[in-house]
Scaffold this motif. Structure first.
Motif, PDB file in Angstrom:
ATOM      1  N   ASP A   1       0.788  -1.134  -0.075  1.00 56.79           N
ATOM      2  CA  ASP A   1       0.090   0.094  -0.087  1.00 56.79           C
ATOM      3  C   ASP A   1       0.748   1.261  -0.160  1.00 56.79           C
ATOM      4  O   ASP A   1       0.323   2.270  -0.096  1.00 56.79           O
TER       5      ASP A   1
ATOM      6  N   CYS B   1      -5.405  -2.725   0.308  1.00 62.14           N
ATOM      7  CA  CYS B   1      -6.658  -2.153   1.223  1.00 62.14           C
ATOM      8  C   CYS B   1      -7.323  -1.184   0.140  1.00 62.14           C
ATOM      9  O   CYS B   1      -6.661  -0.542  -0.466  1.00 62.14           O
TER      10      CYS B   1
ATOM     11  N   ARG C   1      -9.217   1.988  -0.893  1.00 58.72           N
ATOM     12  CA  ARG C   1      -9.094   3.492  -0.617  1.00 58.72           C
ATOM     13  C   ARG C   1     -10.390   4.188  -1.156  1.00 58.72           C
ATOM     14  O   ARG C   1     -11.292   3.633  -1.671  1.00 58.72           O
ATOM     15  N   ARG C   2     -10.655   5.619  -1.141  1.00 63.40           N
ATOM     16  CA  ARG C   2     -11.815   6.266  -1.488  1.00 63.40           C
ATOM     17  C   ARG C   2     -12.021   5.965  -2.858  1.00 63.40           C
ATOM     18  O   ARG C   2     -11.188   5.947  -3.738  1.00 63.40           O
TER      19      ARG C   2
ATOM     20  N   GLU D   1      -9.719   7.176  -5.883  1.00 66.19           N
ATOM     21  CA  GLU D   1      -8.486   7.205  -5.464  1.00 66.19           C
ATOM     22  C   GLU D   1      -7.918   5.669  -5.420  1.00 66.19           C
ATOM     23  O   GLU D   1      -6.835   5.396  -5.987  1.00 66.19           O
ATOM     24  N   ASP D   2      -8.867   4.695  -5.294  1.00 63.20           N
ATOM     25  CA  ASP D   2      -8.437   3.290  -5.622  1.00 63.20           C
ATOM     26  C   ASP D   2      -8.096   2.797  -6.718  1.00 63.20           C
ATOM     27  O   ASP D   2      -7.033   2.293  -7.165  1.00 63.20           O
TER      28      ASP D   2
ATOM     29  N   PHE E   1      -4.661   4.385  -7.966  1.00 64.37           N
ATOM     30  CA  PHE E   1      -3.623   3.772  -6.952  1.00 64.37           C
ATOM     31  C   PHE E   1      -3.409   2.362  -7.641  1.00 64.37           C
ATOM     32  O   PHE E   1      -2.121   2.041  -7.767  1.00 64.37           O
TER      33      PHE E   1
ATOM     34  N   HIS F   1      -7.819  -7.244  -4.402  1.00 65.78           N
ATOM     35  CA  HIS F   1      -8.593  -6.000  -3.716  1.00 65.78           C
ATOM     36  C   HIS F   1      -9.434  -6.677  -2.556  1.00 65.78           C
ATOM     37  O   HIS F   1     -10.378  -7.482  -2.464  1.00 65.78           O
TER      38      HIS F   1
ATOM     39  N   PRO G   1     -13.740  -3.065  -1.615  1.00 59.91           N
ATOM     40  CA  PRO G   1     -14.389  -2.352  -0.961  1.00 59.91           C
ATOM     41  C   PRO G   1     -15.770  -2.886  -0.341  1.00 59.91           C
ATOM     42  O   PRO G   1     -16.423  -2.304   0.179  1.00 59.91           O
TER      43      PRO G   1
ATOM     44  N   PRO H   1      -9.945   0.911   6.349  1.00 59.89           N
ATOM     45  CA  PRO H   1     -10.712   2.150   6.688  1.00 59.89           C
ATOM     46  C   PRO H   1     -12.006   2.183   6.339  1.00 59.89           C
ATOM     47  O   PRO H   1     -12.351   1.806   4.977  1.00 59.89           O
TER      48      PRO H   1
ATOM     49  N   ALA I   1     -13.608   4.000   3.257  1.00 61.68           N
ATOM     50  CA  ALA I   1     -13.175   3.579   1.843  1.00 61.68           C
ATOM     51  C   ALA I   1     -14.179   2.584   1.304  1.00 61.68           C
ATOM     52  O   ALA I   1     -14.205   2.093  -0.016  1.00 61.68           O
TER      53      ALA I   1
END
Length: 267
Positions: free
Chosen positions: A57, A83, A85-86, A89-90, A93, A112, A115, A124, A127
């Motif tokens: 990450d 992990c 992400r929002r 953003e995911d 990345f 993944h 989410p 998080p 996310a």
């Protein structure tokens, strides 16, 4: 152990195993002399966030370092685990990671962990989101040219509509981070979640039982491997209603400088 044997490979697949003299007439493009070493299958790690001081990450440079380190622990291919992400953003990345060309252990795809989960654990919560097919497809496209493998919760609202997309082309969908009932788990399996990876605890019994009911044939042994290294050998007892006659539990910590294995036996 087979002494004095050779292995013939082509296009990354084993074609034949035989005594060295039996394969002496083969015109190979290259020959590797193993001398007195052992040839053994490599480990495939389906869930790994990092090793040593490196974390996936943190970006592509740390992923590259992990690829170089894993062969020394016998890991020949793996699914780097990311992990959530929002939204937005995911995908950005994972796209940065998917540009890598490994100089060590082979990358089979990206795992993944989210989410689409209900029990977040250390992940998080901000996310996570809805069962959004557009977000799912964006993640899958960003993972290209690698395959996208997802962990999901059967009790995540709307997951049944996403599973056929996730499992296109035979990709697994890992069942985890869940307090699903057996009915919810059966529905997820029927929708395409064909790899069951439960943890141990009272909230997990329902989906272990559902997995056994959908995947078991009487008289067979079934090995269920938890993503965090817990291997269960489930031995059925066909003469009773119980699906499990005995459980052998072995915890494997196979990657890292403190690698070891210990086992507890229960029945």
């Amino acid at each position: 152990l087979l002494a004095g044997h050779s292995v013939l490979c082509q296009d990354g697949k084993i074609l034949r195993v035989g005594r060295a003299e039996e394969l002496s007439d083969v015109q190979a493009d290259s020959v590797v002399d193993a001398e007195d070493r052992y040839l053994a299958p490599g480990f495939i790690d389906m869930h790994i966030h990092g090793t040593h001081e490196f974390l996936i990450d943190k970006g592509v440079d740390e992923l590259a370092a992990i690829c170089r380190l894993l062969p020394q622990y016998g890991v020949t291919s793996f699914l780097p685990t990311v992990c959530p992400r929002r939204a937005g953003e995911d995908a950005e990345f994972i796209q940065s990671l998917s540009k890598i060309e490994s100089k060590g252990t082979q990358i089979l795809g990206f795992h993944h962990e989210g989410p689409f989960l209900t029990m977040t654990g250390a992940l998080p919560k901000e996310a996570l989101g809805d069962a959004d097919p557009d977000r799912l497809r964006a993640l899958m496209e960003a993972t290209s040219p690698y395959r996208a493998v997802f962990s999901i919760s059967p009790d995540f609202e709307g997951i049944l509509g996403l599973l056929p997309i996730m499992t296109e082309g035979g990709c697994p969908a890992f069942i985890t981070h869940t307090a699903a009932t057996s009915e919810q788990t059966v529905a997820a399996i029927d929708a395409g979640a064909f790899v069951e990876m439960p943890g141990i605890g009272p909230r997990r019994v329902a989906h272990v039982a559902a997995y056994l009911g959908r995947r078991k044939r009487a008289g067979e042994q079934l090995s269920v491997v938890d993503q965090h290294g817990l291997n269960l050998l489930l031995v059925p007892q066909p003469t009773t209603k119980s699906p499990i006659a005995g459980i052998i539990v072995a915890k494997h910590l196979a990657v890292g400088p403190r690698s070891h294995m210990n086992a507890d036996r229960k029945s």
